[in-house]
Enzyme design. Sequence first.
Site, PDB file in Angstrom:
ATOM      1  CB  SER A 193      31.674  61.433  -9.716  1.00  0.00           C
ATOM      2  OG  SER A 193      32.016  60.098  -9.699  1.00  0.00           O
ATOM      3  CE1 TYR A 239      28.282  59.718 -11.469  1.00  0.00           C
ATOM      4  CE2 TYR A 239      26.392  61.227 -11.213  1.00  0.00           C
ATOM      5  CZ  TYR A 239      27.791  60.831 -10.790  1.00  0.00           C
ATOM      6  OH  TYR A 239      28.149  61.258  -9.977  1.00  0.00           O
ATOM      7  CE  LYS A 297      28.379  64.387 -10.851  1.00  0.00           C
ATOM      8  NZ  LYS A 297      27.926  65.927 -10.268  1.00  0.00           N
TER       9      LYS A 297
END
Length: 341
Positions: free
Chosen positions: A126, A151, A155
């Site tokens: 991402s 989050y 990643k």
Amino acid sequence: MNKILVTGGAGYIGSHTVVELAQAGYEPIIIDNFSNSQESALGGIQAILGREVPCHRIDCGDLEALRQVFKAEGNIAGVIHFAAFKAVGESVQKPLAYFHNNVGSLITLLQVMQEEGVENLVFSSSCTVYGVPDHLPVTEATPTKPASSPYGRTKQMCEDIVHDAAGAPDNKVHTILLRYFNPIGAHASAKIGELPLGVPNNLVPFITQTAAGLREKLTIFGNDYDTPDGTNVRDYIYVVDLAKAHIVAVQRLLDRKASEAVETFNVGTGHGNSVLEMVTTFEQASGQKLNYVIGPRRVGDVPAIYADVTKSTEVLEFRTTTSLLDALASAWKWQEALSKK
Ligand code: WQD
């Protein structure tokens, strides 16, 4: 046909990728535990393809269960790993669940791939790994920055794990990391699309639900940013274009074209659009006037980010083909289809 395992294959991007894989002549096999997706997506995929796609209902983090799937399927040519939690705000509330699921499932997957001799992996990364970039657009060489949420940190950790695993002497896995920007829209058939659980975190489903009368109004999180109209800028990519990028990446791995064990590509349109531009473009695409107000900034928001897609265009030979207007029209068509269910 090359058998491709798609973890999270019943999810938003996963389901669109499963359709594109099948229509491109691959044999997709879904793995999903339905913790963040719905069984109805399987019916939508079947309605589009005219046949059922096999689905193993297991958690990718369950080592023994994953081993069984690999052994049952046999001769897997590659894996596309989507399975992860992906809500920035939720990750702040549930950091351990995010690390356990997002990082744990990747480690388990890499272990089983190594054991079973499966050598090709496409990983769903991402643009959050860039944090707040100093320069725009961002290239793959733009330094990653401390992510603003658990989050985003999952990643970043996953990318590091892929690189470290590739550096191990006995490594045989070749990986392509795709750094997504903002996926939007739905399949033209309106049989699959985004199915946010509860109140949508993301902009486009909130817009379509507001236009459908399910939400009273859209709150634009701040219009006092240092951007052309004061609202945040993002690179919104049509989800089917994004799905097609995975097909190109899988074939690149199968053809062994990659020069390194790990390659990274930005997958976006290369253009930035503001939240206000999204509202006006949606109104144009749907013919619906949107009720919105300006509210306070959302903690953790990046003022502006969009992709430099030179490497994807020149090396992966991938480019998006769908306009923002058409992507938003597909999102509205999907919302209308949901309202009829
Ligand atoms: C977009 C813009 C908001 C809702 C996140 C993840 C990213 C990816 C996509 C997984 C922002 C504004 C939003 C609303 C608003 N996820 N907004 N009102 O935060 O760019 O990216 O989702 O891969 O990794 O970080 O997407 O859709 O939440 O927000 O004004 O009700 O819309 O402020 O500027 P985001 P988003």
